[in-house]
Design a protein around this motif. Sequence first.
Motif, PDB file in Angstrom:
ATOM      1  N   LYS A 502      33.106  47.980  45.821  1.00  0.00           N
ATOM      2  CA  LYS A 502      33.220  47.091  46.596  1.00  0.00           C
ATOM      3  C   LYS A 502      34.217  45.352  47.099  1.00  0.00           C
ATOM      4  CE  LYS A 502      29.766  45.662  50.368  1.00  0.00           C
ATOM      5  NZ  LYS A 502      29.981  46.431  51.297  1.00  0.00           N
ATOM      6  N   CYS A 503      34.567  44.629  45.429  1.00  0.00           N
ATOM      7  CA  CYS A 503      35.749  44.181  46.026  1.00  0.00           C
ATOM      8  C   CYS A 503      36.635  44.134  46.677  1.00  0.00           C
ATOM      9  CB  CYS A 503      35.989  43.474  44.421  1.00  0.00           C
ATOM     10  SG  CYS A 503      34.259  42.644  43.479  1.00  0.00           S
ATOM     11  N   ILE A 504      37.369  45.342  46.140  1.00  0.00           N
ATOM     12  CA  ILE A 504      38.741  45.797  46.877  1.00  0.00           C
ATOM     13  C   ILE A 504      38.858  46.257  48.722  1.00  0.00           C
ATOM     14  CG2 ILE A 504      40.131  47.506  46.973  1.00  0.00           C
ATOM     15  CD1 ILE A 504      40.110  48.402  44.537  1.00  0.00           C
ATOM     16  N   LEU A 505      36.949  46.549  48.716  1.00  0.00           N
ATOM     17  CA  LEU A 505      37.011  46.786  50.463  1.00  0.00           C
ATOM     18  C   LEU A 505      36.481  45.509  50.545  1.00  0.00           C
ATOM     19  CD1 LEU A 505      34.919  48.553  51.694  1.00  0.00           C
ATOM     20  CD2 LEU A 505      34.163  46.196  52.962  1.00  0.00           C
ATOM     21  N   LEU A 506      36.032  44.381  49.886  1.00  0.00           N
ATOM     22  CA  LEU A 506      36.198  43.096  50.801  1.00  0.00           C
ATOM     23  C   LEU A 506      37.392  42.237  50.690  1.00  0.00           C
ATOM     24  CD1 LEU A 506      33.059  42.041  49.390  1.00  0.00           C
ATOM     25  CD2 LEU A 506      32.813  42.921  51.891  1.00  0.00           C
ATOM     26  N   GLN A 507      38.276  42.324  50.126  1.00  0.00           N
ATOM     27  CA  GLN A 507      39.431  41.678  49.881  1.00  0.00           C
ATOM     28  C   GLN A 507      40.182  41.953  50.928  1.00  0.00           C
ATOM     29  OE1 GLN A 507      40.837  42.334  46.292  1.00  0.00           O
ATOM     30  NE2 GLN A 507      40.699  40.491  45.427  1.00  0.00           N
ATOM     31  N   GLY A 508      40.186  43.277  51.681  1.00  0.00           N
ATOM     32  CA  GLY A 508      40.682  43.613  52.681  1.00  0.00           C
ATOM     33  C   GLY A 508      42.746  43.707  52.164  1.00  0.00           C
ATOM     34  N   ALA A 511      44.456  43.086  48.293  1.00  0.00           N
ATOM     35  CA  ALA A 511      43.695  43.653  47.256  1.00  0.00           C
ATOM     36  C   ALA A 511      44.655  44.068  46.310  1.00  0.00           C
ATOM     37  CB  ALA A 511      42.542  44.701  47.538  1.00  0.00           C
ATOM     38  N   THR A 512      44.911  43.756  45.453  1.00  0.00           N
ATOM     39  CA  THR A 512      46.571  44.200  44.322  1.00  0.00           C
ATOM     40  C   THR A 512      45.787  45.395  43.018  1.00  0.00           C
ATOM     41  OG1 THR A 512      46.344  41.733  43.716  1.00  0.00           O
ATOM     42  CG2 THR A 512      47.712  42.674  45.488  1.00  0.00           C
ATOM     43  N   PRO A 514      45.603  44.170  39.150  1.00  0.00           N
ATOM     44  CA  PRO A 514      45.122  43.502  37.888  1.00  0.00           C
ATOM     45  C   PRO A 514      46.704  42.383  37.169  1.00  0.00           C
ATOM     46  CG  PRO A 514      44.350  44.778  37.145  1.00  0.00           C
ATOM     47  CD  PRO A 514      45.214  45.502  38.194  1.00  0.00           C
ATOM     48  N   THR A 515      47.876  42.854  37.570  1.00  0.00           N
ATOM     49  CA  THR A 515      49.027  42.151  37.579  1.00  0.00           C
ATOM     50  C   THR A 515      49.899  41.384  37.988  1.00  0.00           C
ATOM     51  OG1 THR A 515      50.361  44.106  38.724  1.00  0.00           O
ATOM     52  CG2 THR A 515      49.753  44.158  36.489  1.00  0.00           C
ATOM     53  N   HIS A 516      49.556  41.495  39.407  1.00  0.00           N
ATOM     54  CA  HIS A 516      49.581  40.095  40.493  1.00  0.00           C
ATOM     55  C   HIS A 516      48.748  39.613  41.441  1.00  0.00           C
ATOM     56  CE1 HIS A 516      51.073  43.543  42.935  1.00  0.00           C
ATOM     57  NE2 HIS A 516      51.156  43.916  42.259  1.00  0.00           N
ATOM     58  N   GLU A 517      47.398  39.888  41.056  1.00  0.00           N
ATOM     59  CA  GLU A 517      46.306  39.386  41.539  1.00  0.00           C
ATOM     60  C   GLU A 517      46.147  37.733  42.019  1.00  0.00           C
ATOM     61  OE1 GLU A 517      43.376  39.589  38.216  1.00  0.00           O
ATOM     62  OE2 GLU A 517      42.565  40.292  39.540  1.00  0.00           O
ATOM     63  N   ILE A 518      46.713  37.226  41.098  1.00  0.00           N
ATOM     64  CA  ILE A 518      47.323  35.420  41.633  1.00  0.00           C
ATOM     65  C   ILE A 518      47.531  35.589  42.187  1.00  0.00           C
ATOM     66  CG2 ILE A 518      47.987  33.626  40.797  1.00  0.00           C
ATOM     67  CD1 ILE A 518      47.547  34.708  37.646  1.00  0.00           C
ATOM     68  N   GLY A 519      48.762  36.595  42.761  1.00  0.00           N
ATOM     69  CA  GLY A 519      49.682  35.854  44.139  1.00  0.00           C
ATOM     70  C   GLY A 519      49.091  36.790  45.179  1.00  0.00           C
ATOM     71  N   VAL A 672      47.834  51.918  49.026  1.00  0.00           N
ATOM     72  CA  VAL A 672      48.828  52.861  48.969  1.00  0.00           C
ATOM     73  C   VAL A 672      49.808  52.175  48.541  1.00  0.00           C
ATOM     74  CG1 VAL A 672      51.442  53.610  50.521  1.00  0.00           C
ATOM     75  CG2 VAL A 672      48.736  54.738  51.473  1.00  0.00           C
ATOM     76  N   LEU A 673      49.811  51.093  47.856  1.00  0.00           N
ATOM     77  CA  LEU A 673      50.587  50.354  47.458  1.00  0.00           C
ATOM     78  C   LEU A 673      50.239  50.518  45.595  1.00  0.00           C
ATOM     79  CD1 LEU A 673      53.488  48.588  46.579  1.00  0.00           C
ATOM     80  CD2 LEU A 673      51.835  46.732  47.774  1.00  0.00           C
ATOM     81  N   MET A 674      48.905  50.188  45.764  1.00  0.00           N
ATOM     82  CA  MET A 674      48.377  50.505  44.775  1.00  0.00           C
ATOM     83  C   MET A 674      48.710  51.555  43.812  1.00  0.00           C
ATOM     84  SD  MET A 674      44.730  48.720  45.373  1.00  0.00           S
ATOM     85  CE  MET A 674      44.008  49.396  43.865  1.00  0.00           C
TER      86      MET A 674
END
Length: 909
Positions: A502-508, A511-512, A514-519, A672-674
Amino acid sequence: MTRADEDNALLNISPDMMEILNKLNNEKLVCTYPDSTHAHGVDKYRICENLLNFCSTVPGFHSNSKSFLQLITYILHLERLLLLTLLNRHYESCNPIELIRLFICCRRAMQNLVLKFGKEYPDSKQYSTFSELLGNSYSLIWLLRSVQEIIGLSHEIFGEHIDQKKNTLFSLVDKTSEIFSTLANMNSKFCLLGPKKQIGSSLKHTASESDTSEHDALENSALEHVKTMAEQLEKTTAGIPVTTKDCKCVIKIENSYDNVCWDKLLCTMSCIGGFLWGLVSAFESTMKDYPTASSEERKLMLHYASNFSRSIAKFETFVDICLHVLFMENKDFGSVDLISGRLPQELDCENGFLNIEVVMDGWTMHQLKDNKLQSDGPPGMKRSLLENLLNGEGPFVAFTLRELYSVSAAIVKLKGLISFSGNVCRKACNPFQHLSLNPMVGTACIALQKIADMSDWPDMFSLVWIDGILRYLEVLGTFPGLNLSKELYAQIVNAHVSAIGKCILLQGKSATLPTHEIGSSTKTLQLQNTSGYVVTKNIIDRQNRLNSLISRLRLSMRNFVSVASNMHLSATLQVIERALVGVNQYSHSIYEVETGTSDGGTVSSDVAAGIDCLYLVLGSVPGNKRVFQRTVPSLVGALFNIVLHLQSPLIFYIEKLPPLCPDLHPEAGAIVLMCVEVITSFVGRHTFQIDACHVSQCLHLPVMLFKGFKHLLADRSVSCSSENIREQIAGQPLASKEYLLDRQFSVDMYAACCKLLCTVLRHQQSEVGQCVAVLEDSVNILLSCLESADSKMVSMAGCFTWNKEEALKCASFFRRIYEEMRQQKTIMEHHSMHFLAGYISMFSGLGPFQTGITREIDEALRPGVYSLIDICQESDFQQLHTYLEGPCRTTLANLVHDYKLHFQYQGKI
């Protein structure tokens, strides 16, 4: 500035603050005198607030214990005066909300001073004076009751300003809880470290009798203050109304929920949680400082813990009762007689409230039977309440639920920390050996599933109270000794997967992994700005809340996976594999990976979460586990299947305007990137054996994703169809969606493909040797993306082109492929001439668009090109000279010349 100067500067604050306190006492600060101006009152208020902010935000200052104690005393006086002003309604000319904020400043400053005092004077003689100031029952009662009084007043003061009320009051509750935590931690560490230091000193030299007696007195004083804190908190647990039925005292669930004062219960539970987490911090710190404790030291620590075993048991019982008051229905489940069979006088039902101490021994309703837990919650659970809380209703009830789980997490943590081996330990821990996991785990799983099932954006505050549930599950996951069945374990993991999805869906698009979720959170906001959309503070706050929630979900999931047994790991991988292949958990005939239209396919949020959780497992579980190795081919194959269904030109685009409501499916480009990044992680692990067919698919991925990239338009519109449309606003016709090419995403995808090829070259050498032609196709496709843009095509057709900075960044990623080929000389030396010929053709203007590459791009690629030349043989150059024609021969000669001049080692020093 010397320490003496700092002491003087700090002490100079005290007269100023005392002057303000005196004026506040004379009601001058709140402007009740006719000759006082409102501006003058505001100035005095601001001065006081600035002084408090100085005490709470300064990174650290040196002062003596006297100044510390004076400041804390002044702050306590100011709190009493502020509360008196609020209770007497003496704020006709002053905003009462500002007075409450000033009260919060007092708590923040006090918490900071207490924390610094514990660091500056852990073993000093002034410690006893400090403990007398904040460790006595009157001060502890003040800390708790003052917050309860302010929250009780808040309803009429804040009025309809609900968001302002929540942010202000919950901040006050949290700061008070932190003070309880700091006091419990500081006093407990003094008691725990004292005996250990005493034992260590006795081995070296004999301490004087006066020093030993003085130390014992201080230690006993610290212990008494912690006991006082526990006793005062125990008295506050009488917050559940009790009624009489047939001469028996019972809890009526249907009446209790409406009659419970949730404001008061929230303050009580928050301070209990602060106290327990203070104990946890003290034990963890002691064990960290003394990892190899002797049996005698363990007995001393357990003896200290045994002083609070009864209190912890009461708190645990109180949590159980509160949880049932919250969630139990009153129909057909016997919840009316939740506690019965005791006479009113035995229950001590003075003022109609429950006495936890009398009830505790007979409280067996929730004890575990055969350690069989269920994740569907207790029978008759009122699940509609969770939906209401997620929609933003009952903020005080929601925050109380957060504190309930925080207290339970602290209890679980304490049991794990003090459960040493030995009969004496088991005896010491016996009073609170059993924990009612069933309702806690069941409610937690249901809450996470409710988040996943929401069709709209959840209330942002709900993401805050969910943090308490995740804290509990996070602690629970660190103890592998819990006897969880495989089915229950799988349901807990599945609840995490659903919430993460659900969080990934809301992030649009942001969404990445965990290694680079800050950016990732700033990427989409930047792109929306370039599209003309103004980023509001609400959008930024929403992204930050989502990022915080998914981080906690990942941490909880990682804790469960990192200590999992083979049976539990097998259950986890089964959940993840089912999510990746798109098997619907409710119907096996429905698959959630769809091809879709010409604009690409779709996947469900569970599929997206499966990718994310698989990456967590990769980073937490050793690859040599047999149960993991067996599933590697199917997991990698599922990732390729997702990419195959989602790949389309539309993955490089982003909507011009942010959606008004959540999409039905996660953003395809982000997924796809994930997938590409997780596949790269599999390839780079030596402990995993990747099938040869999967290696060739890895080499082919860049062709599949970047073929036709140079023909993409800078912006485009896509017609809304019945398959991919979101909810439309009533009365408006269907319209097309406007898209911009996501510049940052295209760079990220390019970098991911380059990294994938480098990783395959480094770790799958034998398979690469059989698929060189596929590798060459991908390298040529990626190289063509760096070709100079055709200005006529860009201006006439509106095609997309990277700017200079983006192209240089991509060139630096591509160069590493050539450099990796040089490192794998054994398999690439006979093929390097073909890759060199491709570069020469592109440079000479014989590429797909016949525009060549710019000087800046060529300079960025040169080190990689020289690496290719370095592994070429003389026969390769002769063959290239024969194969190439016209300007390509000149380019080859210049490259070889520059290589010998700038790169080749000539044996000189």
